[in-house]
Motif scaffolding. Structure first.
Motif, short mmCIF file in Angstrom:
data_model
loop_
_atom_site.label_atom_id
_atom_site.label_comp_id
_atom_site.label_asym_id
_atom_site.label_seq_id
_atom_site.Cartn_x
_atom_site.Cartn_y
_atom_site.Cartn_z
N GLU A 236 7.18 4.55 -0.38
CA GLU A 236 6.87 5.76 0.37
C GLU A 236 7.58 7.05 -0.23
O GLU A 236 7.30 8.16 -0.17
CB GLU A 236 6.89 5.41 1.85
CG GLU A 236 6.38 6.39 2.78
CD GLU A 236 6.45 6.24 4.12
OE1 GLU A 236 6.22 7.17 4.97
OE2 GLU A 236 6.81 5.10 4.50
N THR A 263 -3.13 -5.02 -0.49
CA THR A 263 -3.19 -4.35 0.67
C THR A 263 -1.86 -3.57 1.10
O THR A 263 -1.99 -2.78 1.85
CB THR A 263 -3.43 -5.69 1.85
OG1 THR A 263 -2.50 -6.48 1.85
CG2 THR A 263 -4.47 -6.25 1.87
N VAL A 264 -0.67 -4.03 0.56
CA VAL A 264 0.42 -3.45 0.55
C VAL A 264 0.46 -1.87 0.07
O VAL A 264 0.56 -1.13 0.66
CB VAL A 264 1.57 -4.15 0.13
CG1 VAL A 264 2.77 -3.23 0.32
CG2 VAL A 264 1.90 -5.39 0.75
N LEU A 266 -2.54 -0.38 -0.77
CA LEU A 266 -3.55 0.42 0.11
C LEU A 266 -3.04 0.86 1.10
O LEU A 266 -3.39 2.28 1.57
CB LEU A 266 -4.65 -0.54 0.40
CG LEU A 266 -5.48 -1.00 -0.97
CD1 LEU A 266 -6.41 -2.18 -0.60
CD2 LEU A 266 -6.36 0.51 -1.51
N ARG A 267 -2.25 0.30 2.07
CA ARG A 267 -1.58 0.87 3.16
C ARG A 267 -0.75 2.02 2.94
O ARG A 267 -0.80 2.91 3.68
CB ARG A 267 -0.99 -0.38 4.08
CG ARG A 267 -2.11 -1.36 4.80
CD ARG A 267 -0.87 -2.20 5.79
NE ARG A 267 -0.05 -2.89 5.41
CZ ARG A 267 -0.11 -4.13 4.95
NH1 ARG A 267 -1.25 -4.96 5.20
NH2 ARG A 267 1.02 -4.76 4.52
N LEU A 268 0.14 1.79 2.01
CA LEU A 268 1.21 2.87 1.65
C LEU A 268 0.44 4.19 1.26
O LEU A 268 0.65 5.32 1.75
CB LEU A 268 1.91 2.46 0.37
CG LEU A 268 2.77 3.36 -0.25
CD1 LEU A 268 3.79 4.20 0.75
CD2 LEU A 268 3.57 3.03 -1.40
N GLU A 270 -2.69 4.90 1.99
CA GLU A 270 -3.66 5.39 3.20
C GLU A 270 -2.52 6.41 4.32
O GLU A 270 -3.17 7.06 4.63
CB GLU A 270 -4.49 4.50 3.56
CG GLU A 270 -5.60 4.25 2.71
CD GLU A 270 -6.39 2.95 3.32
OE1 GLU A 270 -6.00 2.06 4.01
OE2 GLU A 270 -7.51 2.40 2.40
N LYS A 271 -1.49 5.79 4.38
CA LYS A 271 -0.60 6.28 5.10
C LYS A 271 -0.03 7.65 4.81
O LYS A 271 -0.01 8.73 5.54
CB LYS A 271 0.86 5.41 5.28
CG LYS A 271 2.02 5.77 6.40
CD LYS A 271 2.87 4.93 6.46
CE LYS A 271 4.20 5.56 7.02
NZ LYS A 271 5.21 4.59 7.14
#
Length: 288
Positions: A236, A263-264, A266-268, A270-271
């Motif tokens: 991040e 998924t890890v 993608l979450r990063l 999108e955050k």
């Protein structure tokens, strides 16, 4: 390699040489049936990196297929092209047969391709490639950034050539073999990058990112953090620092690709304000 093909097709298969560059350039730039892998190098850069085979008919080059092994056991189809007045399936079959023989001889574990056109996807499917997964595209368009949690013992700085051995270690620890880069590829990527940074802790490189710039904006081409340092917001921090640098350059459009099942990642993204564009690329693989 100079191999006769049955008389019905009346062409020869041989290794490409530097003397073929002019004809190959014409083939790649002007013909309709051309597949190019998105890579740091151009198709012609792969000459003298076998297997780079050409099909020749009556002294004229009518097709080419290159799938060199750049990381141990892994080959990507870097380019395939056929002249429009030649039989697409016949040229592919002849080139693929000899390419496959090479990879079996040298114990290549996996051959992969990302077709951007339906005709090439059909050739792959007909040759028993498997659609293994997808790559998706996300975009950031200037959304407000929230600083990540501080990692006081980690410094983010510009990447230098001297860092590449450490970056290579991060790359090999972070990606499965199919997606790993060679040191030579990372050097080319660094030379082409507009922003490349590393995350460093106690003198050890624990993460990196490499990004390019173009007339449409920026592209985050490579991001990795070593497994034993994940969960500490280092990825991040690398992306936040990158986007901040793009903002300083008045670049407010940045894209990134990742596997649809990661998924890890993608979450990063999108955050940090990235959203999916809906663009998807199919990854096909073949085990010799």
């Amino acid at each position: 390699m100079n191999l006769s093909i049955p008389a019905l097709t009346r062409f020869l298969i041989r290794e490409a040489t530097v003397e073929d560059q002019h004809e190959l350039a014409s083939l790649f730039h002007f013909e309709s049936y051309v597949h190019r892998h998105l890579d740091w190098r151009t198709p012609l850069d792969w000459i003298n990196h076998p297997p780079f085979l050409v099909a020749e008919q009556k002294g004229r080059l009518i097709g080419a297929l290159a799938s060199p092994v750049d990381t141990p056991g892994i080959a990507w189809i870097q380019v395939f092209a056929v002249r429009s007045n030649s039989r697409l399936d016949a040229v592919w079959s002849a080139l693929w047969k000899q390419t496959l023989s090479f990879h079996k001889e040298y114990s290549t574990r996996q051959i992969a391709a990302i077709p951007s056109q339906p005709w090439f996807g059909k050739l792959l499917t007909d040759s028993h490639f498997t659609h293994s997964h997808d790559v998706v595209t996300l975009i950031w368009e200037g959304q407000p950034l929230t600083p990540p949690k501080e990692t006081a013992d980690v410094a983010i700085r510009e990447m230098h050539t001297a860092d590449l051995k450490g970056v290579l270690v991060v790359d090999q620890e972070s990606f499965e073999p199919l997606w790993q880069q060679s040191e030579a590829a990372l050097l080319i990527a660094l030379k082409q990058a507009c922003i490349a940074t590393v995350a460093e802790k106690a003198g050890r490189i624990i993460g990196y990112q490499i990004s390019t710039c173009g007339h449409l904006g920026g592209h985050l081409a490579r991001l990795a953090v070593v497994p034993d340092q994940r969960g500490r917001h280092i990825g991040e921090a690398l992306v936040f620092d990158l986007l901040s640098k793009f903002i300083d350059r008045s670049v407010n459009r940045v894209t990134v690709n990742t596997q649809h099942h990661n998924t890890v990642s993608l979450r990063l993204y999108e955050k940090l304000g990235f959203r999916r564009t809906g663009e998807t690329f199919h990854v096909f693989t073949f085990t010799p």
